[in-house]
Scaffold this motif. Structure first.
Motif, mmCIF file in Angstrom:
data_model
loop_
_atom_site.group_PDB
_atom_site.id
_atom_site.type_symbol
_atom_site.label_atom_id
_atom_site.label_comp_id
_atom_site.label_asym_id
_atom_site.label_seq_id
_atom_site.Cartn_x
_atom_site.Cartn_y
_atom_site.Cartn_z
ATOM 1 N N ARG A 1 -9.451 -4.387 5.513
ATOM 2 C CA ARG A 1 -9.321 -3.294 4.713
ATOM 3 C C ARG A 1 -8.141 -3.517 3.612
ATOM 4 N NH1 ARG A 1 -7.942 0.588 9.631
ATOM 5 N NH2 ARG A 1 -6.777 1.682 8.134
ATOM 6 N N CYS A 2 -7.217 -4.834 4.046
ATOM 7 C CA CYS A 2 -6.287 -4.979 2.928
ATOM 8 C C CYS A 2 -6.753 -5.455 1.716
ATOM 9 C CB CYS A 2 -5.034 -5.883 3.538
ATOM 10 S SG CYS A 2 -4.058 -5.394 4.912
ATOM 11 N N MET A 3 -7.847 -6.475 1.999
ATOM 12 C CA MET A 3 -8.510 -6.954 0.862
ATOM 13 C C MET A 3 -9.390 -6.206 0.109
ATOM 14 S SD MET A 3 -9.587 -10.828 2.947
ATOM 15 C CE MET A 3 -10.026 -11.503 1.441
ATOM 16 N N ASP A 4 -10.051 -5.126 0.492
ATOM 17 C CA ASP A 4 -10.842 -4.081 -0.184
ATOM 18 C C ASP A 4 -9.943 -3.240 -0.856
ATOM 19 O OD1 ASP A 4 -12.662 -5.365 1.284
ATOM 20 O OD2 ASP A 4 -13.274 -3.818 2.701
ATOM 21 N N TRP A 5 -8.643 -2.761 -0.387
ATOM 22 C CA TRP A 5 -7.830 -2.250 -1.137
ATOM 23 C C TRP A 5 -7.384 -2.780 -2.400
ATOM 24 C CZ3 TRP A 5 -3.065 -1.379 -3.041
ATOM 25 C CH2 TRP A 5 -2.789 -0.174 -3.593
ATOM 26 N N CYS A 6 -6.934 -4.071 -2.227
ATOM 27 C CA CYS A 6 -6.351 -4.818 -3.204
ATOM 28 C C CYS A 6 -7.616 -5.007 -4.411
ATOM 29 C CB CYS A 6 -5.856 -6.286 -2.834
ATOM 30 S SG CYS A 6 -4.422 -5.994 -1.950
ATOM 31 N N GLU A 7 -8.725 -5.107 -4.172
ATOM 32 C CA GLU A 7 -9.713 -5.333 -5.035
ATOM 33 C C GLU A 7 -9.905 -4.016 -5.799
ATOM 34 O OE1 GLU A 7 -10.995 -8.635 -4.999
ATOM 35 O OE2 GLU A 7 -12.670 -7.490 -5.811
ATOM 36 N N SER B 1 0.193 0.121 3.607
ATOM 37 C CA SER B 1 1.208 -1.143 3.349
ATOM 38 C C SER B 1 0.935 -1.855 1.988
ATOM 39 C CB SER B 1 0.785 -2.047 4.553
ATOM 40 O OG SER B 1 1.564 -3.263 4.338
ATOM 41 N N MET B 2 -0.441 -1.785 1.781
ATOM 42 C CA MET B 2 -0.936 -2.480 0.379
ATOM 43 C C MET B 2 -0.229 -1.537 -0.918
ATOM 44 S SD MET B 2 -2.227 -5.292 1.008
ATOM 45 C CE MET B 2 -1.344 -5.473 2.751
ATOM 46 N N GLU B 3 -0.509 -0.332 -0.796
ATOM 47 C CA GLU B 3 0.166 0.509 -1.913
ATOM 48 C C GLU B 3 1.549 0.308 -2.058
ATOM 49 O OE1 GLU B 3 -0.713 4.737 -1.043
ATOM 50 O OE2 GLU B 3 -0.064 5.164 -3.174
ATOM 51 N N ILE B 4 2.311 0.332 -0.822
ATOM 52 C CA ILE B 4 3.773 0.142 -0.927
ATOM 53 C C ILE B 4 3.870 -1.239 -1.489
ATOM 54 C CG2 ILE B 4 5.765 0.059 0.544
ATOM 55 C CD1 ILE B 4 4.378 1.613 2.663
ATOM 56 N N GLN B 5 3.637 -2.082 -0.999
ATOM 57 C CA GLN B 5 3.760 -3.673 -1.488
ATOM 58 C C GLN B 5 3.238 -3.532 -2.988
ATOM 59 O OE1 GLN B 5 3.513 -7.070 1.130
ATOM 60 N NE2 GLN B 5 2.172 -5.537 2.262
#
Ligand SMILES: CNc1nc2cc3c(=O)[nH]c(N)nc3c(CCc3ccccc3)c2[nH]1
Length: 377
Positions: free
Chosen positions: A172-178, A131-135
């Motif tokens: 998990r979203c926050m870690d990925w965005c980091e 979801s983060m990658e798509i956004q």
């Protein structure tokens, strides 16, 4: 966390007027955000959004845009702002809500959600990281965390388990965005989402966890899913007491014009809803004097302007009788006129609310206006 919100005036109550700053421009709050699910606010041009509706930010959808046009096209275009030529702020939902409410036969595990596309039945998988990658590739200025929106009603134990998973998914979203910075050169802010269904103790825990995450803004999810209005207000009131007041608060999926004003009174800054556009396509017009069903026989020979207290050109260029005719004749122009009217009305609603907050008389103004908004004309 970067400060993106500045409060111009707080009232004696919880309502406040402020400004959110993004790399695609400023947003005056309180604000209503038109929903542009598939890179279009249905039947409305970007130019009408800018000039007639005066929209300041619009919404897109990870689930829909991932399925169509897909991320290959999105990236080749340089992101959604370029693709649809909307150069003001955009917020995208994370896809969870849409998967649970739209896709058939989805299966949810700790890892994420497996689902069948509502378009062609193909199988897909979405997780917090995906979801983060798509956004990131869509390039929205504000991204929503990947969460699970509980249905209404929802068993306490189920609501607790779901909320706890949403909190693990947030990390998990926050870690990925980091690990993965923005790809188009502009800032993208992640908003976490408070869950906990209608249980005060769960909502308190979730609001504290979300506040702890220290993101640029915060959202309240799991509402406007069929619960009674009073429940929606009660939960919103409890959660806004806990969410930090110096950050924007986004109440997801809300609501009718009177829900909008009540929510602003409970400390909400940002709202979205498909009502103005969806109801417009069915001939339901919102006005300061109540709701009009334009198909009704009573408008057949009413040649008065569509809405004397409207703010958009359609309110004065067309009569009620003419719009009724377009709907009866199933002319596309009817949906366009009604959509522009309703969206302009929703933006006028929040613009007036902001004006009265700044003037210091928001609550008395709200209490005189709400009964009129609810009536049927
Ligand atoms: C109509 N009621 C409604 N209740 C919601 C709850 C949630 C919730 O708990 N979590 C998430 N992620 N989204 C929700 C949404 C979708 C809002 C949206 C639509 C389109 C574009 C961008 C944003 C909701 N909508």
């Amino acid at each position: 966390m970067k400060k993106i919100f500045n409060i111009d005036k707080a009232t004696e109550g919880k309502a406040r007027a402020g400004v959110i700053t993004t790399d695609h421009g400023e947003i005056q709050t309180p604000i209503f955000m038109p929903v542009g699910t598939v890179a279009s606010v249905k039947t409305v041009h970007q130019r009408e959004l800018r000039e007639d509706i005066k929209a300041q930010i619009i919404l897109g959808n990870t689930y829909h845009l991932y399925l169509r046009p897909g991320m290959e096209v999105m990236e080749a275009a340089g992101g959604l702002h370029q693709f649809m030529n909307w150069q003001k702020p955009i917020l995208t939902d994370s896809g969870g809500f849409q998967v649970f409410s739209l896709a058939d036969s989805r299966k949810i595990t700790e890892e994420g959600a497996k689902f069948k596309s509502h378009i062609d039945g193909s199988y897909h998988f979405i997780s917090p990281e995906i979801s983060m990658e798509i956004q990131r590739k869509i390039g929205a200025d504000i991204l929503m965390a990947f969460d699970e929106c509980t249905p209404y009603p929802c068993e306490y134990h189920q609501a607790k388990k779901s909320m706890e998973m949403t909190h693990r998914w947030l990390k998990r979203c926050m870690d990925w965005c980091e690990e993965n910075p923005p790809i188009y050169g502009h800032q993208q802010y992640l908003f976490p989402i408070v869950q906990g269904s209608t249980y005060s103790d769960l909502r308190k825990i979730s609001a504290e966890v979300i506040s702890e995450a220290d993101c640029a803004g915060n959202a309240i999810g799991g509402l406007s899913v069929g619960e009674p209005e009073e429940e929606m207000y009660r939960i919103t009131d409890e959660v806004t007491d806990i969410l930090p007041k110096e950050k924007p608060r986004y109440l997801m999926g809300v609501g009718t014009p009177w829900n909008i004003l009540e929510s602003i009174g409970l400390g909400i800054d940002m709202m979205d809803c498909v009502m103005p556009t969806r109801n417009a396509r069915n001939g339901m017009l919102f006005t300061w004097d109540g709701v009009i069903n334009i198909r009704n026989e009573k408008w057949k020979k009413d040649f008065s302007p569509l809405d004397e207290s409207g703010t958009a050109f359609v309110d004065f260029e067309y009569s009620k009788a003419y719009l009724r005719h377009l709907f009866v004749a199933k002319e596309y122009l009817g949906k366009q006129i009604a959509s522009i009217h309703n969206l302009a009305f929703y933006l006028d609603l929040v613009t007036q609310a902001r004006k009265h907050i700044l003037a210091g008389d928001f609550y008395e103004w709200k209490n005189t206006v709400v009964p009129r908004l609810r009536q049927r004309r």
